[in-house]
Design an enzyme around this catalytic site. Structure first.
Site, PDB file in Angstrom:
ATOM      1  N   HIS A  10       0.830  -1.218   0.000  1.00 20.60           N
ATOM      2  CA  HIS A  10       0.000   0.000   0.000  1.00 20.60           C
ATOM      3  C   HIS A  10       0.861   1.264   0.000  1.00 20.60           C
ATOM      4  O   HIS A  10       2.046   1.250   0.352  1.00 20.60           O
ATOM      5  CB  HIS A  10      -0.920  -0.002   1.225  1.00 20.60           C
ATOM      6  CG  HIS A  10      -0.170   0.029   2.529  1.00 20.60           C
ATOM      7  ND1 HIS A  10       0.410   1.170   3.039  1.00 20.60           N
ATOM      8  CD2 HIS A  10       0.105  -0.954   3.427  1.00 20.60           C
ATOM      9  CE1 HIS A  10       0.994   0.904   4.186  1.00 20.60           C
ATOM     10  NE2 HIS A  10       0.836  -0.390   4.448  1.00 20.60           N
ATOM     11  N   GLU A  85      -2.142  -6.965   7.409  1.00 15.35           N
ATOM     12  CA  GLU A  85      -0.801  -6.981   7.989  1.00 15.35           C
ATOM     13  C   GLU A  85      -0.773  -7.897   9.211  1.00 15.35           C
ATOM     14  O   GLU A  85      -1.815  -8.217   9.789  1.00 15.35           O
ATOM     15  CB  GLU A  85      -0.397  -5.553   8.382  1.00 15.35           C
ATOM     16  CG  GLU A  85       0.965  -5.393   9.022  1.00 15.35           C
ATOM     17  CD  GLU A  85       2.108  -5.827   8.127  1.00 15.35           C
ATOM     18  OE1 GLU A  85       2.336  -7.059   8.042  1.00 15.35           O
ATOM     19  OE2 GLU A  85       2.784  -4.952   7.540  1.00 15.35           O
TER      20      GLU A  85
END
Length: 208
Positions: A10, A85
């Site tokens: 990202h 994550e």
């Protein structure tokens, strides 16, 4: 024929700039991160993926939307929470110095064992790799798929690379995965995956 697998981190967040552990906190992109993902989207205009698969956290989803919009009509986009994550539990929102001060024993154990070390209240790198790979493997079975873009997080990308390239978990500390970078592999039936390039950020040259 095989599948080209793009592993994309990202764009930048303010927590990235501040050096804070984000984990599964739902932090949004910074202004610079939004510039990065626009540039990332332009990278895929000439050769868009067939499918974009993303973590459901906002920073990854916004990045994935830019990649999906590289084609008109947009590339199909799916989210999967298994691509989030690594969970850092009580360390999320803290800098390394604070973690060392508050959770010295847990941090030492985490550093000593890159595979099974567990952040306080979090998960291990092994657990991250297992869930992330399960999400990706399901999509790789789709008939007719030739290019799959997976938009996730630095730890997730490293876990997938360790899995696909059979690297020891300790290698994760020796990989640089920048914000809005692209790593590409060729997934070939009956043969070992082939790394085409790692941490490519050429599309970000004009981003300041």
């Amino acid at each position: 024929m095989g599948v080209t697998l793009y592993l994309i981190r990202h764009g930048e967040t303010e927590w990235n700039r501040a050096g804070l552990y984000q984990g599964q906190r739902d932090v949004d992109l910074s202004a610079r991160g939004r510039q990065q993902v626009r540039a990332l989207g332009r990278r895929f205009v000439r050769r868009p993926p067939d499918l974009v698969l993303a973590s459901d956290l906002r920073r990854a989803l916004a990045t994935a939307q830019a990649v999906a919009a590289s084609r008109r009509p947009p590339v199909p986009l799916e989210t999967d929470p298994r691509l989030r994550e690594m969970s850092f539990g009580e360390w999320e929102g803290l800098a390394v110095a604070e973690i060392r001060a508050r959770y010295a024993d847990d941090y030492a154990a985490y550093q000593a064992d890159p595979f099974e070390g567990r952040p306080t209240g979090g998960e291990t790198f092994r657990e991250l790799g297992e869930r992330a790979w399960a999400a990706v493997a399901e999509r790789l079975e789709r008939p007719g798929l030739r290019r799959l873009a997976v938009v996730a997080h630095g730890g997730t990308v490293k876990a997938l690379l360790c899995r696909l390239l059979e690297l020891p978990p300790a290698m994760r500390t020796r990989m640089l995965i920048d914000n809005a970078s692209v790593t590409a592999l060729e997934i070939r039936e009956g043969r070992a995956p082939l790394l085409r390039y790692l941490n490519d950020t050429c599309h970000l040259r004009q981003v300041r």
